[in-house]
Design a protein around this motif. Structure first.
Motif, mmCIF file in Angstrom:
data_model
loop_
_atom_site.group_PDB
_atom_site.id
_atom_site.type_symbol
_atom_site.label_atom_id
_atom_site.label_comp_id
_atom_site.label_asym_id
_atom_site.label_seq_id
_atom_site.Cartn_x
_atom_site.Cartn_y
_atom_site.Cartn_z
ATOM 1 N N TRP A 92 70.213 -18.662 -36.572
ATOM 2 C CA TRP A 92 70.384 -19.283 -37.629
ATOM 3 C C TRP A 92 71.012 -18.343 -38.671
ATOM 4 O O TRP A 92 71.842 -18.797 -39.584
ATOM 5 C CB TRP A 92 69.119 -19.742 -38.235
ATOM 6 N N TYR A 93 70.612 -16.878 -38.623
ATOM 7 C CA TYR A 93 71.211 -16.249 -39.604
ATOM 8 C C TYR A 93 71.950 -15.142 -38.724
ATOM 9 O O TYR A 93 71.612 -14.320 -37.985
ATOM 10 C CB TYR A 93 70.077 -15.333 -40.370
ATOM 11 N N LYS A 94 73.153 -15.118 -39.264
ATOM 12 C CA LYS A 94 74.281 -14.056 -38.480
ATOM 13 C C LYS A 94 73.787 -12.618 -38.873
ATOM 14 O O LYS A 94 74.261 -11.820 -37.755
ATOM 15 C CB LYS A 94 75.639 -14.625 -38.969
ATOM 16 N N MET A 105 77.039 -32.592 -35.873
ATOM 17 C CA MET A 105 75.789 -32.987 -36.108
ATOM 18 C C MET A 105 75.328 -32.166 -37.846
ATOM 19 O O MET A 105 74.752 -32.721 -38.566
ATOM 20 C CB MET A 105 74.603 -32.800 -35.233
ATOM 21 N N ILE A 106 75.476 -30.792 -37.457
ATOM 22 C CA ILE A 106 75.041 -30.312 -38.801
ATOM 23 C C ILE A 106 75.904 -30.520 -39.866
ATOM 24 O O ILE A 106 75.397 -30.711 -40.975
ATOM 25 C CB ILE A 106 75.214 -28.454 -38.382
ATOM 26 N N ASN A 107 77.269 -30.746 -39.656
ATOM 27 C CA ASN A 107 78.332 -30.857 -40.840
ATOM 28 C C ASN A 107 77.946 -32.341 -41.320
ATOM 29 O O ASN A 107 77.821 -32.842 -42.407
ATOM 30 C CB ASN A 107 79.805 -30.855 -40.381
ATOM 31 N N VAL A 132 67.442 -31.201 -37.496
ATOM 32 C CA VAL A 132 68.680 -31.077 -36.419
ATOM 33 C C VAL A 132 68.561 -29.998 -35.406
ATOM 34 O O VAL A 132 68.435 -30.046 -34.315
ATOM 35 C CB VAL A 132 70.128 -31.103 -37.416
ATOM 36 N N ILE A 133 68.476 -28.860 -36.098
ATOM 37 C CA ILE A 133 68.333 -27.594 -35.108
ATOM 38 C C ILE A 133 67.363 -27.617 -33.991
ATOM 39 O O ILE A 133 67.507 -27.355 -32.758
ATOM 40 C CB ILE A 133 68.422 -26.288 -35.913
ATOM 41 N N ILE A 134 66.129 -27.527 -34.719
ATOM 42 C CA ILE A 134 64.885 -27.715 -33.836
ATOM 43 C C ILE A 134 64.951 -28.747 -32.525
ATOM 44 O O ILE A 134 64.783 -28.454 -31.512
ATOM 45 C CB ILE A 134 63.418 -27.772 -34.516
ATOM 46 N N PRO A 135 65.117 -29.993 -32.906
ATOM 47 C CA PRO A 135 65.214 -31.075 -31.914
ATOM 48 C C PRO A 135 66.280 -30.836 -30.947
ATOM 49 O O PRO A 135 66.122 -31.004 -29.721
ATOM 50 C CB PRO A 135 65.470 -32.360 -32.710
ATOM 51 N N ALA A 136 67.587 -30.393 -31.245
ATOM 52 C CA ALA A 136 68.666 -30.211 -30.425
ATOM 53 C C ALA A 136 68.619 -28.804 -29.627
ATOM 54 O O ALA A 136 68.977 -28.964 -28.578
ATOM 55 C CB ALA A 136 69.983 -30.056 -31.274
#
Length: 267
Positions: A100-102, A165-167, A183-187
């Motif tokens: 999540w964090y670059k 999906m994020i956008n 979004v992130i966790i389920p995907a």
């Protein structure tokens, strides 16, 4: 009513899914019987120097009756489960942070890749020197193997989430926390669960090496003791027990995976 409607079940599972499960189970049993038959045929008359199935079965009976097998299973299970669970519990949040964090990814990834290249066996001397010879270094080596397998899968799952999906979520006004949770966790869950299964395999694979560290019981320890006396039936008993325990735990994780990813299409 359409053909699709006739064959579909709630939750998206085909109506023939149960029959397919039974067929798969039947094939598993056929494969098991065939494997034992091949093993028996190869060891008949001592042709390959390995113990035949009846001899291994007799040793199974001996160690079960003496209580030795139960003691070894309990010792190994405690080590594997402790190291595995600690590894997974730490790996999932670290993988999420990296994905999540670059900035976090750039800081952590070099260390992650560095330690991935070092076999857990190579860590044992350092673990002994720094942690002693009690349970801590054994669990640490198993933890490290599980953690490295799971964190990579989690990280890969996060960065593999479809950006569309994020956008779309952002266009609908979702904040970062909502996107992360919805979004992130389920995907990324399928990737995480695959990593957990790989981490479990790594934990069991590392067990024998971990029990080199002054163990007094355990399946890996028993194999090492049997090696000194060329006791092949005992080695086979430990090998088969490790395989069966690992298989049972993997099947439990597979059931959990199917329930958590019921929305995912399967072949």
């Amino acid at each position: 009513m359409s053909g699709a409607a006739k064959t579909a079940r709630p939750g998206g599972r085909p109506a023939g899914g149960q029959g397919a499960d039974y067929a798969s189970l039947a094939l598993n049993l056929v494969g098991l019987v065939a494997g034992v038959a091949i093993w028996w045929a190869l060891t008949a008359g001592g042709a390959v120097g390995l113990p035949p199935p009846p001899q291994v079965a007799a040793r199974f009976g001996d160690v079960i009756a003496s209580g030795q097998l139960a003691t070894d299973i309990a010792s190994s299970l405690v080590r594997v489960l402790t190291g595995f669970l600690l590894g997974v519990i730490l790996a999932i949040p670290v993988g999420f942070v990296m994905g999540w964090y670059k900035v976090a990814r750039s800081l952590i990834e070099p260390y992650l890749q560095f330690f991935r290249m070092i076999p857990p066996l190579a860590i044992i001397p350092l673990a002994i020197v720094t942690m002693g010879i009690d349970e801590t270094p054994k669990i640490f080596v198993i933890f490290l193997a599980s953690f490295l397998a799971c964190v990579v899968a989690t990280y890969q799952g996060v960065i593999s989430v479809d950006k569309t999906m994020i956008n779309a979520a952002r266009v609908l006004g979702a904040k970062d926390m909502t996107i992360f949770l919805r979004v992130i966790i389920p995907a990324s869950t399928p990737f995480i669960l695959v990593g957990v299964r790989i981490g479990l395999g790594s934990a069991w694979a590392t067990l024998v090496a971990a029990e080199l560290i002054a163990a007094q019981s355990g399946l890996g320890f028993r194999m090492q003791q049997a090696q000194l006396y060329y006791d092949l039936p005992t080695i086979f008993v430990s090998l088969i027990t490790i395989g069966l325990l690992g298989l049972a735990m993997d099947r439990i994780l597979l059931v959990i995976e199917r329930r958590l990813t019921v929305w995912q299409e399967r072949v």
